[in-house]
Design a protein around this motif. Structure first.
Motif, PDB file in Angstrom:
ATOM      1  N   LEU A   1      -2.936-112.379  30.690  1.00  0.00           N
ATOM      2  CA  LEU A   1      -3.878-113.389  30.212  1.00  0.00           C
ATOM      3  C   LEU A   1      -4.496-112.970  28.878  1.00  0.00           C
ATOM      4  N   LEU A   2      -4.799-111.693  28.731  1.00  0.00           N
ATOM      5  CA  LEU A   2      -5.365-111.208  27.471  1.00  0.00           C
ATOM      6  C   LEU A   2      -4.301-111.106  26.377  1.00  0.00           C
ATOM      7  N   THR A   3      -3.136-110.557  26.711  1.00  0.00           N
ATOM      8  CA  THR A   3      -2.118-110.388  25.678  1.00  0.00           C
ATOM      9  C   THR A   3      -1.532-111.725  25.218  1.00  0.00           C
TER      10      THR A   3
ATOM     11  N   ILE B   1       2.748-103.905  17.589  1.00  0.00           N
ATOM     12  CA  ILE B   1       2.284-102.519  17.732  1.00  0.00           C
ATOM     13  C   ILE B   1       1.355-102.360  18.935  1.00  0.00           C
ATOM     14  N   PRO B   2       0.333-103.218  19.109  1.00  0.00           N
ATOM     15  CA  PRO B   2      -0.480-103.100  20.332  1.00  0.00           C
ATOM     16  C   PRO B   2       0.327-103.306  21.610  1.00  0.00           C
ATOM     17  N   LEU B   3       1.273-104.240  21.596  1.00  0.00           N
ATOM     18  CA  LEU B   3       2.083-104.467  22.797  1.00  0.00           C
ATOM     19  C   LEU B   3       2.956-103.251  23.104  1.00  0.00           C
ATOM     20  N   PHE B   4       3.455-102.602  22.059  1.00  0.00           N
ATOM     21  CA  PHE B   4       4.243-101.377  22.245  1.00  0.00           C
ATOM     22  C   PHE B   4       3.385-100.284  22.870  1.00  0.00           C
ATOM     23  N   ALA B   5       2.165-100.152  22.365  1.00  0.00           N
ATOM     24  CA  ALA B   5       1.250 -99.137  22.913  1.00  0.00           C
ATOM     25  C   ALA B   5       0.874 -99.468  24.356  1.00  0.00           C
ATOM     26  N   ILE B   6       0.707-100.761  24.654  1.00  0.00           N
ATOM     27  CA  ILE B   6       0.416-101.179  26.028  1.00  0.00           C
ATOM     28  C   ILE B   6       1.581-100.810  26.949  1.00  0.00           C
ATOM     29  N   ALA B   7       2.809-101.046  26.477  1.00  0.00           N
ATOM     30  CA  ALA B   7       3.990-100.728  27.289  1.00  0.00           C
ATOM     31  C   ALA B   7       4.056 -99.230  27.599  1.00  0.00           C
ATOM     32  N   ILE B   8       3.734 -98.403  26.615  1.00  0.00           N
ATOM     33  CA  ILE B   8       3.730 -96.952  26.837  1.00  0.00           C
ATOM     34  C   ILE B   8       2.659 -96.576  27.853  1.00  0.00           C
ATOM     35  N   SER B   9       1.468 -97.188  27.717  1.00  0.00           N
ATOM     36  CA  SER B   9       0.373 -96.894  28.651  1.00  0.00           C
ATOM     37  C   SER B   9       0.729 -97.331  30.068  1.00  0.00           C
ATOM     38  N   GLN B  10       1.379 -98.493  30.185  1.00  0.00           N
ATOM     39  CA  GLN B  10       1.810 -98.967  31.503  1.00  0.00           C
ATOM     40  C   GLN B  10       2.842 -98.021  32.110  1.00  0.00           C
ATOM     41  N   MET B  11       3.720 -97.496  31.262  1.00  0.00           N
ATOM     42  CA  MET B  11       4.726 -96.553  31.746  1.00  0.00           C
ATOM     43  C   MET B  11       4.058 -95.278  32.256  1.00  0.00           C
ATOM     44  N   LEU B  12       3.028 -94.826  31.540  1.00  0.00           N
ATOM     45  CA  LEU B  12       2.293 -93.645  31.992  1.00  0.00           C
ATOM     46  C   LEU B  12       1.624 -93.909  33.338  1.00  0.00           C
ATOM     47  N   LEU B  13       1.038 -95.109  33.478  1.00  0.00           N
ATOM     48  CA  LEU B  13       0.403 -95.453  34.748  1.00  0.00           C
ATOM     49  C   LEU B  13       1.411 -95.465  35.889  1.00  0.00           C
ATOM     50  N   ALA B  14       2.642 -95.832  35.586  1.00  0.00           N
ATOM     51  CA  ALA B  14       3.660 -95.927  36.631  1.00  0.00           C
ATOM     52  C   ALA B  14       4.323 -94.591  36.953  1.00  0.00           C
ATOM     53  N   ARG B  15       4.352 -93.654  35.977  1.00  0.00           N
ATOM     54  CA  ARG B  15       5.159 -92.451  36.161  1.00  0.00           C
ATOM     55  C   ARG B  15       4.400 -91.133  35.990  1.00  0.00           C
TER      56      ARG B  15
ATOM     57  N   THR C   1      -3.259-114.498  24.937  1.00  0.00           N
ATOM     58  CA  THR C   1      -4.308-115.311  24.304  1.00  0.00           C
ATOM     59  C   THR C   1      -4.938-114.583  23.121  1.00  0.00           C
ATOM     60  N   GLU C   2      -4.149-113.724  22.480  1.00  0.00           N
ATOM     61  CA  GLU C   2      -4.553-113.041  21.239  1.00  0.00           C
ATOM     62  C   GLU C   2      -5.656-112.004  21.439  1.00  0.00           C
ATOM     63  N   HIS C   3      -5.752-111.453  22.642  1.00  0.00           N
ATOM     64  CA  HIS C   3      -6.705-110.370  22.908  1.00  0.00           C
ATOM     65  C   HIS C   3      -5.956-109.097  23.291  1.00  0.00           C
ATOM     66  N   GLN C   4      -4.773-108.898  22.660  1.00  0.00           N
ATOM     67  CA  GLN C   4      -3.947-107.744  23.018  1.00  0.00           C
ATOM     68  C   GLN C   4      -4.621-106.413  22.661  1.00  0.00           C
ATOM     69  N   ASN C   5      -5.444-106.394  21.615  1.00  0.00           N
ATOM     70  CA  ASN C   5      -6.115-105.141  21.250  1.00  0.00           C
ATOM     71  C   ASN C   5      -7.125-104.719  22.316  1.00  0.00           C
ATOM     72  N   THR C   6      -7.829-105.699  22.876  1.00  0.00           N
ATOM     73  CA  THR C   6      -8.778-105.399  23.953  1.00  0.00           C
ATOM     74  C   THR C   6      -8.042-104.869  25.173  1.00  0.00           C
ATOM     75  N   ALA C   7      -6.931-105.538  25.521  1.00  0.00           N
ATOM     76  CA  ALA C   7      -6.132-105.086  26.659  1.00  0.00           C
ATOM     77  C   ALA C   7      -5.609-103.669  26.430  1.00  0.00           C
ATOM     78  N   LEU C   8      -5.243-103.380  25.190  1.00  0.00           N
ATOM     79  CA  LEU C   8      -4.720-102.046  24.871  1.00  0.00           C
ATOM     80  C   LEU C   8      -5.733-100.958  25.188  1.00  0.00           C
ATOM     81  N   TRP C   9      -6.981-101.149  24.756  1.00  0.00           N
ATOM     82  CA  TRP C   9      -7.995-100.107  24.978  1.00  0.00           C
ATOM     83  C   TRP C   9      -8.235 -99.870  26.460  1.00  0.00           C
ATOM     84  N   VAL C  10      -8.236-100.949  27.236  1.00  0.00           N
ATOM     85  CA  VAL C  10      -8.475-100.806  28.679  1.00  0.00           C
ATOM     86  C   VAL C  10      -7.307-100.105  29.359  1.00  0.00           C
TER      87      VAL C  10
END
Length: 328
Positions: free
Chosen positions: A261-263, A129-143, A265-274
């Motif tokens: 590096l964060l995703t 779920i956090p990785l999915f949200a990260i992917a959406i956020s990355q897509m927003l940053l790109a488009r 090493t089990e810090h995907q939630n932190t990466a998500l917020w950023v």
């Protein structure tokens, strides 16, 4: 399938108002499925450390085939429309998918074919779920910047900005290529608690990414107007936007694979917020700066958001993991 169906409904709703784009959008809805399957197979091959083969198919053969098809259309005098472009893309994606499926069967470990499957759904969902949200956020940053520019500027300006945006992404070729190699290494070394190997991998890949990115930026600085001129009269107006967007990508290269590096090493939630915060920052900046400064304002907002994301992630990596992922 859900997204493709939703796109078809939207196309049906818009068809009366924007008739010329209806056919192109119908083809685009089908691309969603093909892109999903291609991305999944690329991830499989990446996990099996078959990055070279995967990138040759998706990152090299795909654009070359598209160029060849469009060149053939131009030579034969056929008018290149949005619908034709998307239809060609769909055909090429189909060919790439067949190649990736063949590679997956060839490289899949024999023992995995007969091993008894084990499931840990709860743990997987907590990561997925956090990785999915990260992917959406990355897509927003790109488009998101291109979409917002379309709300404020003329179609001609949107076309020029979109070309500048795509050219700027060429700068990230070195970043994306090295990240695809680094991600499984980070996971492996972290699981094995081998910090020496992890530091070495980070240093080598970050320097390699910067070695590719910096010359690409230099080419765009020197030859940017000429390259933009290839797209047609008036496209050189996107030069300053191109420079700003490229500078944001250069900061990403300097900082290294901090997101992975964060995703990994089990810090995907932190990466998500950023990353989510950076996407919201980009939307806010581009929405404010575009009406005031046009394409240059949009590019400045997008570049600032991308740079901020990488700098904050770099600080968190040092604080949480005690690692320096930068090229220096």
């Amino acid at each position: 399938v859900g997204l493709a169906g939703l796109m078809l409904l939207v196309v049906a709703a818009l068809s009366r108002r924007e008739q010329p784009m209806t056919t192109a959008r119908l083809f685009a809805a089908q691309l969603v499925l093909l892109l999903a399957f291609v991305d999944m197979r690329l991830s499989w091959l990446q996990a099996l450390r078959r990055n070279v083969e995967a990138q040759l198919a998706a990152g090299v053969a795909r654009p070359l085939l598209l160029i060849a098809l469009l060149a053939g259309a131009a030579i034969t005098g056929r008018r290149v429309t949005a619908a034709l472009l998307i239809a060609c893309t769909a055909c090429i994606l189909g060919m790439v998918l067949v190649a990736l499926l063949s590679m997956s069967r060839r490289f899949w470990p024999e023992r995995s074919r007969t091993a008894a499957p084990e499931y840990n759904a709860k743990a997987w969902w907590s990561i997925a779920i956090p990785l999915f949200a990260i992917a959406i956020s990355q897509m927003l940053l790109a488009r998101a910047d291109v979409l917002i520019v379309g709300s404020f500027l003329s179609p001609a300006a949107v076309g020029i900005y979109a070309v500048a945006n795509q050219l700027a992404t060429l700068v990230t070729f070195g970043i994306s290529t090295t990240n695809s190699v680094t991600a499984p290494l980070i996971s492996e070394y972290h699981a094995g608690r081998d910090r020496v190997a992890l530091r070495t991998a980070l240093k080598q890949t970050s320097r390699l990414a910067l070695a590719v990115t910096a010359p690409a930026c230099a080419v765009l600085v020197v030859f940017g107007p000429m390259i933009l001129g290839f797209f047609g009269e008036g496209f050189s107006a996107g030069y300053w936007a191109l420079l700003l967007l490229s500078s944001g990508q250069l900061v990403i290269a300097v900082c290294g694979p901090v997101g992975f590096l964060l995703t990994m090493t089990e810090h995907q939630n932190t990466a998500l917020w950023v990353i989510c915060g950076a996407a919201l920052l980009q939307i806010a900046l581009v929405s404010v700066l575009t009406p005031a400064f046009g394409m240059v304002g949009a590019a400045a907002g997008a570049a600032l958001a991308n740079a901020s994301r990488s700098l904050v992630l770099t600080w968190i990596v040092r604080r949480k993991l005690g690692l320096n992922a930068t090229a220096f």
